[in-house]
Every structure is written in structure tokens, then in C-alpha cells.
Design an enzyme around this catalytic site. Sequence first.
Site, PDB file in Angstrom:
ATOM      1  N   GLN A  21     -33.727  -0.240  42.455  1.00  0.00           N
ATOM      2  CA  GLN A  21     -35.130  -0.600  42.693  1.00  0.00           C
ATOM      3  C   GLN A  21     -35.619   0.267  43.849  1.00  0.00           C
ATOM      4  O   GLN A  21     -35.147   0.131  44.975  1.00  0.00           O
ATOM      5  CB  GLN A  21     -35.273  -2.083  43.060  1.00  0.00           C
ATOM      6  CG  GLN A  21     -36.736  -2.486  43.261  1.00  0.00           C
ATOM      7  CD  GLN A  21     -36.902  -3.802  44.017  1.00  0.00           C
ATOM      8  OE1 GLN A  21     -35.940  -4.363  44.546  1.00  0.00           O
ATOM      9  NE2 GLN A  21     -38.122  -4.286  44.074  1.00  0.00           N
TER      10      GLN A  21
ATOM     11  N   ASP B 298     -28.778 -13.337  48.519  1.00  0.00           N
ATOM     12  CA  ASP B 298     -28.717 -13.952  49.848  1.00  0.00           C
ATOM     13  C   ASP B 298     -28.668 -15.483  49.768  1.00  0.00           C
ATOM     14  O   ASP B 298     -28.951 -16.161  50.743  1.00  0.00           O
ATOM     15  CB  ASP B 298     -29.886 -13.485  50.731  1.00  0.00           C
ATOM     16  CG  ASP B 298     -31.250 -13.932  50.230  1.00  0.00           C
ATOM     17  OD1 ASP B 298     -31.340 -14.397  49.078  1.00  0.00           O
ATOM     18  OD2 ASP B 298     -32.235 -13.812  50.994  1.00  0.00           O
TER      19      ASP B 298
ATOM     20  N   GLY C 255     -40.437 -21.109  49.271  1.00  0.00           N
ATOM     21  CA  GLY C 255     -41.473 -21.352  48.269  1.00  0.00           C
ATOM     22  C   GLY C 255     -41.473 -22.823  47.867  1.00  0.00           C
ATOM     23  O   GLY C 255     -40.421 -23.424  47.655  1.00  0.00           O
TER      24      GLY C 255
ATOM     25  N   ARG D  47       3.068  -7.402  61.294  1.00  0.00           N
ATOM     26  CA  ARG D  47       1.961  -6.638  60.703  1.00  0.00           C
ATOM     27  C   ARG D  47       2.455  -5.568  59.751  1.00  0.00           C
ATOM     28  O   ARG D  47       3.656  -5.273  59.703  1.00  0.00           O
ATOM     29  CB  ARG D  47       1.091  -6.021  61.809  1.00  0.00           C
ATOM     30  CG  ARG D  47       1.853  -5.069  62.697  1.00  0.00           C
ATOM     31  CD  ARG D  47       1.039  -4.640  63.894  1.00  0.00           C
ATOM     32  NE  ARG D  47       1.810  -3.762  64.752  1.00  0.00           N
ATOM     33  CZ  ARG D  47       1.774  -2.424  64.687  1.00  0.00           C
ATOM     34  NH1 ARG D  47       1.004  -1.810  63.817  1.00  0.00           N
ATOM     35  NH2 ARG D  47       2.537  -1.704  65.478  1.00  0.00           N
TER      36      ARG D  47
ATOM     37  N   TYR E 173      10.555  -5.207  69.802  1.00  0.00           N
ATOM     38  CA  TYR E 173       9.704  -4.462  68.875  1.00  0.00           C
ATOM     39  C   TYR E 173      10.594  -3.852  67.805  1.00  0.00           C
ATOM     40  O   TYR E 173      11.497  -3.054  68.106  1.00  0.00           O
ATOM     41  CB  TYR E 173       8.908  -3.350  69.586  1.00  0.00           C
ATOM     42  CG  TYR E 173       8.227  -2.477  68.564  1.00  0.00           C
ATOM     43  CD1 TYR E 173       7.284  -3.022  67.689  1.00  0.00           C
ATOM     44  CD2 TYR E 173       8.549  -1.124  68.433  1.00  0.00           C
ATOM     45  CE1 TYR E 173       6.680  -2.247  66.713  1.00  0.00           C
ATOM     46  CE2 TYR E 173       7.945  -0.342  67.458  1.00  0.00           C
ATOM     47  CZ  TYR E 173       7.016  -0.912  66.596  1.00  0.00           C
ATOM     48  OH  TYR E 173       6.430  -0.147  65.621  1.00  0.00           O
TER      49      TYR E 173
ATOM     50  N   ARG F  89     -34.349  -9.134  59.188  1.00  0.00           N
ATOM     51  CA  ARG F  89     -34.071 -10.115  60.240  1.00  0.00           C
ATOM     52  C   ARG F  89     -32.591 -10.228  60.601  1.00  0.00           C
ATOM     53  O   ARG F  89     -32.237 -10.866  61.581  1.00  0.00           O
ATOM     54  CB  ARG F  89     -34.638 -11.485  59.836  1.00  0.00           C
ATOM     55  CG  ARG F  89     -36.158 -11.560  59.973  1.00  0.00           C
ATOM     56  CD  ARG F  89     -36.716 -12.826  59.374  1.00  0.00           C
ATOM     57  NE  ARG F  89     -36.794 -12.744  57.918  1.00  0.00           N
ATOM     58  CZ  ARG F  89     -37.060 -13.778  57.132  1.00  0.00           C
ATOM     59  NH1 ARG F  89     -37.259 -14.976  57.642  1.00  0.00           N
ATOM     60  NH2 ARG F  89     -37.116 -13.621  55.818  1.00  0.00           N
TER      61      ARG F  89
ATOM     62  N   SER G  95      21.304  -7.585  74.361  1.00  0.00           N
ATOM     63  CA  SER G  95      19.960  -7.592  74.943  1.00  0.00           C
ATOM     64  C   SER G  95      19.580  -6.259  75.564  1.00  0.00           C
ATOM     65  O   SER G  95      20.431  -5.519  76.058  1.00  0.00           O
ATOM     66  CB  SER G  95      19.885  -8.669  76.027  1.00  0.00           C
ATOM     67  OG  SER G  95      20.032  -9.924  75.424  1.00  0.00           O
TER      68      SER G  95
HETATM   69  C1  UD1 Z   1     -37.663 -16.004  47.864  1.00  0.00           C
HETATM   70  C2  UD1 Z   1     -38.696 -16.721  46.980  1.00  0.00           C
HETATM   71  C3  UD1 Z   1     -38.947 -18.117  47.530  1.00  0.00           C
HETATM   72  C4  UD1 Z   1     -37.638 -18.884  47.598  1.00  0.00           C
HETATM   73  C5  UD1 Z   1     -36.609 -18.100  48.414  1.00  0.00           C
HETATM   74  C6  UD1 Z   1     -35.255 -18.773  48.284  1.00  0.00           C
HETATM   75  C7  UD1 Z   1     -40.192 -15.000  46.109  1.00  0.00           C
HETATM   76  C8  UD1 Z   1     -41.530 -14.383  46.200  1.00  0.00           C
HETATM   77  N1  UD1 Z   1     -39.925 -15.980  46.978  1.00  0.00           N
HETATM   78  O1  UD1 Z   1     -38.237 -15.878  49.153  1.00  0.00           O
HETATM   79  O2  UD1 Z   1     -39.864 -18.814  46.682  1.00  0.00           O
HETATM   80  O3  UD1 Z   1     -37.858 -20.154  48.175  1.00  0.00           O
HETATM   81  O4  UD1 Z   1     -36.463 -16.750  47.897  1.00  0.00           O
HETATM   82  O5  UD1 Z   1     -34.302 -18.179  49.139  1.00  0.00           O
HETATM   83  O6  UD1 Z   1     -39.419 -14.624  45.255  1.00  0.00           O
HETATM   84  N2  UD1 Z   1     -35.167  -8.606  46.880  1.00  0.00           N
HETATM   85  C9  UD1 Z   1     -35.049  -7.484  46.096  1.00  0.00           C
HETATM   86  N3  UD1 Z   1     -36.096  -6.624  46.039  1.00  0.00           N
HETATM   87  C10 UD1 Z   1     -37.257  -6.829  46.714  1.00  0.00           C
HETATM   88  C11 UD1 Z   1     -37.367  -7.985  47.513  1.00  0.00           C
HETATM   89  C12 UD1 Z   1     -36.303  -8.858  47.579  1.00  0.00           C
HETATM   90  O7  UD1 Z   1     -34.026  -7.249  45.465  1.00  0.00           O
HETATM   91  O8  UD1 Z   1     -38.170  -5.989  46.600  1.00  0.00           O
HETATM   92  C13 UD1 Z   1     -34.008  -9.522  46.967  1.00  0.00           C
HETATM   93  C14 UD1 Z   1     -33.521  -9.708  48.383  1.00  0.00           C
HETATM   94  O9  UD1 Z   1     -32.526  -8.741  48.676  1.00  0.00           O
HETATM   95  C15 UD1 Z   1     -32.940 -11.119  48.359  1.00  0.00           C
HETATM   96  C16 UD1 Z   1     -33.783 -11.814  47.290  1.00  0.00           C
HETATM   97  O10 UD1 Z   1     -34.402 -10.792  46.527  1.00  0.00           O
HETATM   98  O11 UD1 Z   1     -31.595 -11.126  47.975  1.00  0.00           O
HETATM   99  C17 UD1 Z   1     -34.860 -12.724  47.893  1.00  0.00           C
HETATM  100  O12 UD1 Z   1     -35.734 -11.930  48.674  1.00  0.00           O
HETATM  101  P1  UD1 Z   1     -36.286 -12.445  50.065  1.00  0.00           P
HETATM  102  O13 UD1 Z   1     -37.149 -11.380  50.628  1.00  0.00           O
HETATM  103  O14 UD1 Z   1     -35.169 -12.954  50.900  1.00  0.00           O
HETATM  104  O15 UD1 Z   1     -37.233 -13.641  49.566  1.00  0.00           O
HETATM  105  P2  UD1 Z   1     -37.589 -14.957  50.336  1.00  0.00           P
HETATM  106  O16 UD1 Z   1     -38.693 -14.668  51.300  1.00  0.00           O
HETATM  107  O17 UD1 Z   1     -36.362 -15.562  50.863  1.00  0.00           O
HETATM  108 MG    MG Z   2     -34.452 -14.847  51.266  1.00  0.00          MG
END
Ligand code: UD1
Ligand code: MG
Length: 461
Positions: free
Chosen positions: A76, A106, A143, A336, A369, A19, A408
Site C-alpha cells: 500500500q 495492531d 470508532g 549459553r 568457565y 505514536r 581446583s
Molecule cells: C481503526 C478504526 C476504528 C477502530 C480501531 C480499532 C478506521 C477508520 N478506524 O482506528 O474504528 O475502533 O481501528 O483498533 O478504520 N493501516 C494500514 N494502512 C493505512 C492506515 C492504517 O494498513 O493507510 C493499518 C494500521 O497499520 C493498523 C490498522 O490499519 O494496523 C488500523 O489503523 P489505525 O491507524 O491504528 O486505526 P485506528 O485509528 O486505530
Molecule cells: Mg489503531
Amino acid sequence: MTHAAPLHVAIMAAGKGTRMRSAVPKVLHPLAGRTLLGHVIAALAPLQPQQTLVIVGHQHEAVTAALPAGATAVRQEPQLGTGHALMQVKPVLPPDSGTLLLLSGDVPLIRPETLTRLVAHHQEQQAAATILTTRMPVPGHLGRILRGPGEAVEAIVEAKDAKPEQLMIDEINAGIYCFDWAKVSPLLAQLQPNNAQGEYYLTDVIAMLVAAGEPVRAVITPDWTEVMGINDRVELAAAGTVLQTRINTGWMQAGVSLIDPATTYIDATVRFEGEATVWPGCLIQGGSVIGDGAEIGPQSQIRDSLIGARTLVRQSVIDQSRIGAGTQVGPFAHLRQHADVGADCRIGNFVELKKTVFADKAKASHLSYLGDATVGTGANIGAGTITCNYDGAKKHPTTIGERVFVGSNSVLVAPVTLQADSYIAAGSVITQDVPTGALGVGRGRQANIEGWVWRRRGQES
Ligand code: UD1
Ligand code: MG
């Protein structure tokens, strides 16, 4: 600080961040001088974890390259959800490792004090898991925390899987947890992607622990803004506003006057050494340090620069430069690439300095300059003076001694040296060194041709 059990940290940063609609990985988007991930890592400093693992996947090379020393990337591949992300930690973190603090890359506004409180509560309670939660005015896609009798945490339900009455719950999962790794790591293999998003949800671990009779706790932070998750650029901007307000409030409380905090952008990495005044419309960025009694703005951009005590910077751009005490800069100056200006100097309007050392009490008050130059103490650079430092192939130095007066509209063709106490006649093109005490004149001699205009007009005078 010390902890009962050893503390390890993992940060989830593998997701695509669809997004954001960006070529830059979500966790590397900047916010007030750090990346999102950089803010999360900075918040960990007081906890002194034994190790910090960063789970990377989408654009893993870029994210890994941005990690500070001391953080270790864990791949991952593919990215099948937050539960799957945590599974990748199992091979690198033995079950008896103690407490795992898990964060989301995030969720950048998290405060160090809140993390300290979360870890302390988790360890005091000897919980299997402790969730950081908050009450959100508009919980949206987050969540929800399900609590049972006696307010005990029972589960987390994702918004997409929630029943309508569960969506009414305003207590949400911040995406930040403490786990007793010995109890949580064996459960990860049992996660199933049987949910609305077809993902392995980390959040399902909570209900599994509860079913096994393990203690699950929650720490509620009263400030929901610190757990704002960033999923698009609207949320990025909203988090930026929250963070800027927090930074600005901190500096005002520390004695810095911000005339209009709403239009003052100060990076998290900037430092004020004492009192200062910042007028509206300023950006103070990177590793900038602002001296005691300095006055900045209005409308100035200062990046990675040191501004001396009592120095005044008006409507100017200062990048990677240093300015001494009691100097006046601007309006409309541009310093700069390691401009190094001394104390009690004057850099006036439309003056540009690049890689130039400008000693104490020197002045360039208008329209100049000065590039690759050294200007001695007390020198006076007249309006319109230009260093020709570039011959189209190479840059060359200009050396201007102490107390030199440059008339000047002079052009100083580098490499060239004006020795101390020399004097340059206005309008000169200087191509040779000028000895100390000498007057350098490098211009055509003026000739007045009497009656020329009248003759041209065919008139008698
Ligand atoms: C997640 C939580 C939600 C919570 C919210 C808070 C889950 C299932 N849900 O939702 O309950 O309220 O965060 O912000 O956990 N990521 C990975 N690998 C993956 C998927 C995600 O590393 O396979 C990382 C993303 O980069 C991100 C974080 O995990 O930094 C959260 O993932 P995101 O997809 O944003 O989860 P939300 O839908 O926000
Ligand atoms: Mg998130």
C-alpha cells in the site's frame, strides 16, 4: 475446520505507528515472544484460511521479511487510511472469492475462538459485513457503533468525527471484520476522504452497505481486553500485562505453580510438559520447554532452552541450551550457546558453560568457565577450573573423559584432552594431553625457605 464459503484473510499492517516513536515498525514490536503481527497470524491457525494477505507500506521491507511462509505481502503506497489499505486487496482477490476476514496488525490479543465465532456467525447470517465489537469502559479514540431501530447496526463513526452524544456510546469497533467480498469490494471505489483525518475510512463501508439494504451484523466479544489496539508504548505495556495474565492463568490451570504470577513472564511460545513450580522474578522465553516436576527460580531467565524433568534452576541465565533430568543449576550459573547438560549433573554458582557438552552425573560446583568443551560422565570439575578455549584468533576444544577429576584452580589450555580416569593436580596449567589413569601436574614445585621472614625483618628467630 471447514467453512461454507472459502475463507481469505487480510491483515492491515501498513500504517506508520507514529505514536510508538520507534525505528521499529509498530506491528513488529515484541509482546511475550511474538511480534504484534505474529500474534495476529498465530490466532488464525485454527481457521486454516486459503490465503493470508498482509498489507504492508511503512517500512514494508522489514515487515515483509518478518512474514511466515504462507503469508503474502501486498503493498500500500502511500498509506491513505484503512479503506485505502483494503483497496489494495482488490487486484489480488477476485470478487467471487467468498469471505474476507480483515484484521488489524495492531490488535494482537484476539483469540482464535473469537475469530471462529465471528466467521461462523457471518456465514450463518449470510451477512454482507459482520463487525467484531465490544463494550469498552473507556472507549477513547476508537470508532463507535451506531445502532438504529431493533438494534440493527447502521454505521461506525470515528471518535474524531463523532458528535458529543455519539462519544457516549461504549460499543466500539474492534477493527476486525468479515466481509462478503463480492458485496464489499465494489464499494471501495466510492469511499471519500471527507472526514476529520482526511483518510479513506474503511468504516464508511458499513453505512454504504446499510443504505444499499445489505445485511450488516455485529458479533460482540464480552472481553474487551482481547481487542485492545496498540498505538503507543503505554498501550503496548498494558496489552503485555493482559497477555501475560492470560498465559499465566492458562499454565496455572494446567498444573503449573506460579508463586507470584505478577512477576512471572512466560512467552506465548513456551511449553510446560507437566507440573512445575516457578518462583518469582522469572522470564521463560522463546521456544523453551520445561519438564515435568522442574523447579525454576527465583530470578532466572531461560530462553530457547529445554529443562529436564525434576531439574532445579535457581537464579541463573540459560540461553539456547539443554539440560537433562534431575540436574541442579545455580545459583548464579550462565549456560549459553548450545550448552548441553546431561541428567543428574551439578552446575553450581558462578559456573559458565558455552558450547559445552556435559555428560550425566558430571559436576562443576563452583566458579568455572567451560567453553567448547566435552565433559565425560561422572567427571568432577574443581572450583576455579578454566578452559582457555580462545587464543585470540581461534576457538579450540577441550576434551575431558569419564570420571576425570580436575583439581581446583586448574587452567586447561586448549586444544587438550584429559583421558578417562585421569586426575589433575590442583592449580595446574595443563598444556599437554593427560593419558588415562595418569596424574597431570602442571605447576611449580613448592619451596619453603626457612627463616626468610625473620631475616627480612632483621630479626633472629
Ligand atoms: C481503526 C478504526 C476504528 C477502530 C480501531 C480499532 C478506521 C477508520 N478506524 O482506528 O474504528 O475502533 O481501528 O483498533 O478504520 N493501516 C494500514 N494502512 C493505512 C492506515 C492504517 O494498513 O493507510 C493499518 C494500521 O497499520 C493498523 C490498522 O490499519 O494496523 C488500523 O489503523 P489505525 O491507524 O491504528 O486505526 P485506528 O485509528 O486505530
Ligand atoms: Mg489503531
